[in-house]
Scaffold this motif. Structure first.
Motif, PDB file in Angstrom:
ATOM      1  N   LEU A 181      91.706  58.011 116.638  1.00 53.00           N
ATOM      2  CA  LEU A 181      91.839  58.497 115.260  1.00 53.00           C
ATOM      3  C   LEU A 181      92.323  59.945 115.251  1.00 53.00           C
ATOM      4  O   LEU A 181      93.183  60.325 114.447  1.00 53.00           O
ATOM      5  CB  LEU A 181      90.505  58.369 114.518  1.00 53.00           C
ATOM      6  CG  LEU A 181      90.594  58.744 113.038  1.00 53.00           C
ATOM      7  CD1 LEU A 181      91.402  57.733 112.245  1.00 53.00           C
ATOM      8  CD2 LEU A 181      89.211  58.906 112.423  1.00 53.00           C
ATOM      9  N   ARG A 182      91.786  60.774 116.157  1.00 51.23           N
ATOM     10  CA  ARG A 182      92.165  62.192 116.173  1.00 51.23           C
ATOM     11  C   ARG A 182      93.644  62.364 116.519  1.00 51.23           C
ATOM     12  O   ARG A 182      94.347  63.138 115.877  1.00 51.23           O
ATOM     13  CB  ARG A 182      91.312  62.972 117.181  1.00 51.23           C
ATOM     14  CG  ARG A 182      89.911  63.267 116.692  1.00 51.23           C
ATOM     15  CD  ARG A 182      89.917  63.986 115.356  1.00 51.23           C
ATOM     16  NE  ARG A 182      90.234  65.394 115.486  1.00 51.23           N
ATOM     17  CZ  ARG A 182      89.350  66.385 115.395  1.00 51.23           C
ATOM     18  NH1 ARG A 182      88.087  66.132 115.122  1.00 51.23           N
ATOM     19  NH2 ARG A 182      89.724  67.627 115.545  1.00 51.23           N
ATOM     20  N   THR A 183      94.129  61.636 117.534  1.00 47.29           N
ATOM     21  CA  THR A 183      95.544  61.815 117.909  1.00 47.29           C
ATOM     22  C   THR A 183      96.462  61.225 116.833  1.00 47.29           C
ATOM     23  O   THR A 183      97.489  61.803 116.492  1.00 47.29           O
ATOM     24  CB  THR A 183      95.859  61.181 119.284  1.00 47.29           C
ATOM     25  OG1 THR A 183      95.545  59.767 119.223  1.00 47.29           O
ATOM     26  CG2 THR A 183      95.054  61.826 120.386  1.00 47.29           C
ATOM     27  N   VAL A 227      99.388  64.162 110.196  1.00 51.30           N
ATOM     28  CA  VAL A 227      99.364  65.469 109.527  1.00 51.30           C
ATOM     29  C   VAL A 227     100.673  66.219 109.806  1.00 51.30           C
ATOM     30  O   VAL A 227     101.330  66.735 108.892  1.00 51.30           O
ATOM     31  CB  VAL A 227      98.132  66.285 109.997  1.00 51.30           C
ATOM     32  CG1 VAL A 227      98.265  67.755 109.647  1.00 51.30           C
ATOM     33  CG2 VAL A 227      96.857  65.697 109.392  1.00 51.30           C
ATOM     34  N   VAL A 228     101.077  66.241 111.068  1.00 48.91           N
ATOM     35  CA  VAL A 228     102.313  66.946 111.438  1.00 48.91           C
ATOM     36  C   VAL A 228     103.515  66.315 110.730  1.00 48.91           C
ATOM     37  O   VAL A 228     104.385  67.014 110.191  1.00 48.91           O
ATOM     38  CB  VAL A 228     102.502  66.935 112.979  1.00 48.91           C
ATOM     39  CG1 VAL A 228     103.914  67.344 113.369  1.00 48.91           C
ATOM     40  CG2 VAL A 228     101.464  67.851 113.628  1.00 48.91           C
ATOM     41  N   TRP A 229     103.546  64.987 110.674  1.00 48.73           N
ATOM     42  CA  TRP A 229     104.692  64.316 110.024  1.00 48.73           C
ATOM     43  C   TRP A 229     104.763  64.689 108.542  1.00 48.73           C
ATOM     44  O   TRP A 229     105.830  65.059 108.048  1.00 48.73           O
ATOM     45  CB  TRP A 229     104.590  62.783 110.189  1.00 48.73           C
ATOM     46  CG  TRP A 229     105.863  62.113 109.748  1.00 48.73           C
ATOM     47  CD1 TRP A 229     106.972  61.859 110.524  1.00 48.73           C
ATOM     48  CD2 TRP A 229     106.190  61.646 108.426  1.00 48.73           C
ATOM     49  NE1 TRP A 229     107.948  61.262 109.762  1.00 48.73           N
ATOM     50  CE2 TRP A 229     107.505  61.121 108.483  1.00 48.73           C
ATOM     51  CE3 TRP A 229     105.514  61.624 107.212  1.00 48.73           C
ATOM     52  CZ2 TRP A 229     108.150  60.572 107.374  1.00 48.73           C
ATOM     53  CZ3 TRP A 229     106.158  61.076 106.100  1.00 48.73           C
ATOM     54  CH2 TRP A 229     107.457  60.559 106.177  1.00 48.73           C
ATOM     55  N   LEU A 279      89.866  64.172 108.747  1.00 44.92           N
ATOM     56  CA  LEU A 279      91.193  64.617 108.310  1.00 44.92           C
ATOM     57  C   LEU A 279      91.185  66.120 107.992  1.00 44.92           C
ATOM     58  O   LEU A 279      92.116  66.857 108.358  1.00 44.92           O
ATOM     59  CB  LEU A 279      91.614  63.794 107.078  1.00 44.92           C
ATOM     60  CG  LEU A 279      92.952  64.109 106.429  1.00 44.92           C
ATOM     61  CD1 LEU A 279      94.108  63.974 107.416  1.00 44.92           C
ATOM     62  CD2 LEU A 279      93.201  63.172 105.245  1.00 44.92           C
ATOM     63  N   PHE A 280      90.109  66.581 107.354  1.00 43.48           N
ATOM     64  CA  PHE A 280      90.022  68.015 107.034  1.00 43.48           C
ATOM     65  C   PHE A 280      90.001  68.861 108.321  1.00 43.48           C
ATOM     66  O   PHE A 280      90.625  69.911 108.395  1.00 43.48           O
ATOM     67  CB  PHE A 280      88.766  68.327 106.198  1.00 43.48           C
ATOM     68  CG  PHE A 280      88.732  67.622 104.859  1.00 43.48           C
ATOM     69  CD1 PHE A 280      89.915  67.226 104.232  1.00 43.48           C
ATOM     70  CD2 PHE A 280      87.523  67.348 104.231  1.00 43.48           C
ATOM     71  CE1 PHE A 280      89.874  66.584 102.991  1.00 43.48           C
ATOM     72  CE2 PHE A 280      87.476  66.701 103.001  1.00 43.48           C
ATOM     73  CZ  PHE A 280      88.657  66.312 102.391  1.00 43.48           C
ATOM     74  N   GLN A 281      89.281  68.356 109.349  1.00 43.94           N
ATOM     75  CA  GLN A 281      89.260  69.088 110.628  1.00 43.94           C
ATOM     76  C   GLN A 281      90.665  69.182 111.225  1.00 43.94           C
ATOM     77  O   GLN A 281      91.078  70.228 111.730  1.00 43.94           O
ATOM     78  CB  GLN A 281      88.345  68.385 111.629  1.00 43.94           C
ATOM     79  CG  GLN A 281      86.873  68.694 111.408  1.00 43.94           C
ATOM     80  CD  GLN A 281      85.978  67.715 112.188  1.00 43.94           C
ATOM     81  OE1 GLN A 281      86.422  67.057 113.121  1.00 43.94           O
ATOM     82  NE2 GLN A 281      84.723  67.640 111.799  1.00 43.94           N
ATOM     83  N   TRP A 283      90.465  51.899 110.934  1.00 45.18           N
ATOM     84  CA  TRP A 283      91.772  52.556 110.838  1.00 45.18           C
ATOM     85  C   TRP A 283      92.633  52.312 112.068  1.00 45.18           C
ATOM     86  O   TRP A 283      92.181  52.452 113.201  1.00 45.18           O
ATOM     87  CB  TRP A 283      91.583  54.054 110.582  1.00 45.18           C
ATOM     88  CG  TRP A 283      90.979  54.258 109.221  1.00 45.18           C
ATOM     89  CD1 TRP A 283      89.659  54.413 108.919  1.00 45.18           C
ATOM     90  CD2 TRP A 283      91.676  54.222 107.959  1.00 45.18           C
ATOM     91  NE1 TRP A 283      89.492  54.504 107.547  1.00 45.18           N
ATOM     92  CE2 TRP A 283      90.717  54.390 106.932  1.00 45.18           C
ATOM     93  CE3 TRP A 283      93.012  54.077 107.589  1.00 45.18           C
ATOM     94  CZ2 TRP A 283      91.043  54.417 105.582  1.00 45.18           C
ATOM     95  CZ3 TRP A 283      93.353  54.105 106.241  1.00 45.18           C
ATOM     96  CH2 TRP A 283      92.374  54.275 105.256  1.00 45.18           C
ATOM     97  N   LEU A 284      93.901  51.954 111.804  1.00 41.84           N
ATOM     98  CA  LEU A 284      94.846  51.566 112.864  1.00 41.84           C
ATOM     99  C   LEU A 284      96.120  52.392 112.711  1.00 41.84           C
ATOM    100  O   LEU A 284      96.729  52.399 111.622  1.00 41.84           O
ATOM    101  CB  LEU A 284      95.171  50.070 112.689  1.00 41.84           C
ATOM    102  CG  LEU A 284      96.254  49.451 113.550  1.00 41.84           C
ATOM    103  CD1 LEU A 284      95.820  49.418 115.021  1.00 41.84           C
ATOM    104  CD2 LEU A 284      96.556  48.012 113.079  1.00 41.84           C
TER     105      LEU A 284
END
Ligand code: NAD
Ligand code: TDX
Length: 367
Positions: A328-330, A336-338, A269-271, A229-230
């Motif tokens: 990946l987390r950031t 998610v915020v977007w 993603l759920f976290q 993932w990028l």
């Protein structure tokens, strides 16, 4: 990178990665932008609206395969760079019908490039030297990996889906135009992107919306397929480096150093969603406190589903100093915020286009 008199002809700029690239060029004041986009189901005025009215930005609705239009735009806009993001990009849709994949990804790229060759041949001096035709491609051209190993620029092409085969075909055409005509081309093959403006047919935005709405989350097969993932802005930065410093005729692989099974990705993603509960409550009417994992439904596998992709991005790191900046987390948190703050965008792009149903289950041999 580039002086502000640079001119970017960006095809597919109303789509996901092209849209982020347009934003980056305009926000960083890198030059003038002309977007050429056919506005298919995956290209949206709702994306373009974010930069309408900016002096450095123009938009033309049209097809990269329309030779007359492409000829006129090249002549009038006089680009320093042609960057080809325009494509049919969804593997599942290419299983249902490959028609548009052949006409846009192969025929369209050919017309755009052939006209770019004529345009470049009429340039001289510094303008001829700095011109680049950049083709945006995918790691899927290399096929599928076993449990170990990475795709490098030397990996033989072995595309498995009609989508991947159409991209492989266009890559070969681009390579041939450099070899035969010396057109200054570059190609990048990158791994799975995620971030703002991605159409919710692809895994991450589809799952994000289904989770918020408490709807079933479809996982193909056993969920153990691996993708690298990028974050999309890291990809855009890599393309800018290639435009400015890449060698004509060269290919660069771009990856996120972030291999994950689909199931692990979904749990991450759920976290992120759980950590953003207060934000979700503030900005939406959706319930929080849901056990998102319980929404997972294992569904029949994608026909021909590639098992594992992983990119060796050593060449672009060594030669152009590029590495991904986002973890990946950031990156997922930004995504998610977007989406939480752009639910209107989601409703607008999905309306009349796609109801998030399962795609790509056409059986071999059916009409
Ligand atoms: P996307 O589907 O979100 O956007 C494609 C854009 O191209 C849309 O705006 C669409 O309207 C436009 N388009 C389609 N046909 C056209 C035509 N004939 N003429 C003009 N415009 C046309 O795609 P994306 O995910 O942004 O992908 C962009 C490029 O990057 C594609 O070439 C894709 O193969 C490649 N790529 C994508 C990923 C990924 O993870 N999304 C990964 C690797 C490579
Ligand atoms: O609902 C789903 N459930 C599921 O399990 C969807 C849509 C996908 N998947 C799986 C299939 C893949 O293993 O998730 C993984 C990612 O699927 P997609 O988002 O469809 O991406 P992928 O097929 O890997 O291709 C993407 O990366 C390479 C882009 O769509 C391509 O354009 C790019 O070239």
């Amino acid at each position: 990178m580039a002086p502000p008199d640079n001119r970017f002809l960006i095809t597919g700029g109303a789509g996901f990665i092209g849209g982020n690239f347009v934003a980056k060029v305009l926000d960083e004041n890198l030059g003038k932008v002309l977007v050429l986009d056919k506005l298919t189901y995956a290209g949206h005025r709702a994306t373009l609206r974010d930069w309408e009215g900016r002096e450095a930005y123009q938009f033309v609705e049209g097809d990269i395969g329309d030779r007359g239009l492409v000829h006129r735009l090249l002549k009038e806009f006089k680009p320093t760079y042609v960057i080809n993001f325009a494509a049919e990009s969804h593997v599942d849709r290419s299983i249902e019908s490959a028609d548009d994949f052949i006409s846009t990804n192969i025929d369209g790229t050919y017309v755009l490039m052939d006209e770019s060759l004529s345009y470049w041949q009429d340039l001289s001096g510094r303008r001829a030297q700095s011109f680049r035709f950049h083709h945006v491609s995918t790691d899927e051209v290399y096929g599928s990996l076993g449990a170990t190993g990475y795709f490098s620029e030397q990996t033989p092409y072995a595309p498995n889906s009609p989508y991947a085969a159409s991209k492989a075909s266009s890559d070969h055409l681009v390579r041939a135009y450099h070899h035969t005509h010396k057109l200054p081309t570059t190609i990048t093959n990158c791994s799975n992107n995620y971030g703002p403006y991605q159409f919710p047919e692809k895994l991450i935005p589809l799952v994000l919306l289904n989770a918020l709405e408490g709807k079933p989350i479809p996982v193909y097969g056993d969920g153990m397929n691996v993708r690298d993932w990028l974050y999309v802005m890291d990809h855009c930065e890599a393309i800018l480096r290639v435009l400015a410093h890449g060698e004509p005729g060269e290919t660069y692989n771009i990856g996120g150093h972030c291999e994950m099974t689909n199931l692990d990705l979904l749990h991450t993603l759920f976290q992120c969603l759980e950590e953003r509960s207060a934000f979700i409550e503030k900005h939406t009417n959706y319930k929080t406190g849901i056990d998102y994992s319980s929404l997972i439904e294992f569904v029949p596998d994608r026909p021909g589903h590639d098992r594992r992709y992983a990119i060796d991005a050593g060449k672009i790191q060594r030669e152009l100093g590029w590495t991904p900046q986002e973890s990946l987390r950031t990156g997922l948190d930004k995504t998610v915020v977007w989406y939480i703050t752009h639910l209107d965008w989601c409703r607008e792009v999905l309306a009349d286009n796609y109801d998030r149903r399962r795609l790509g289950l056409r059986k071999a041999g059916s009409p």
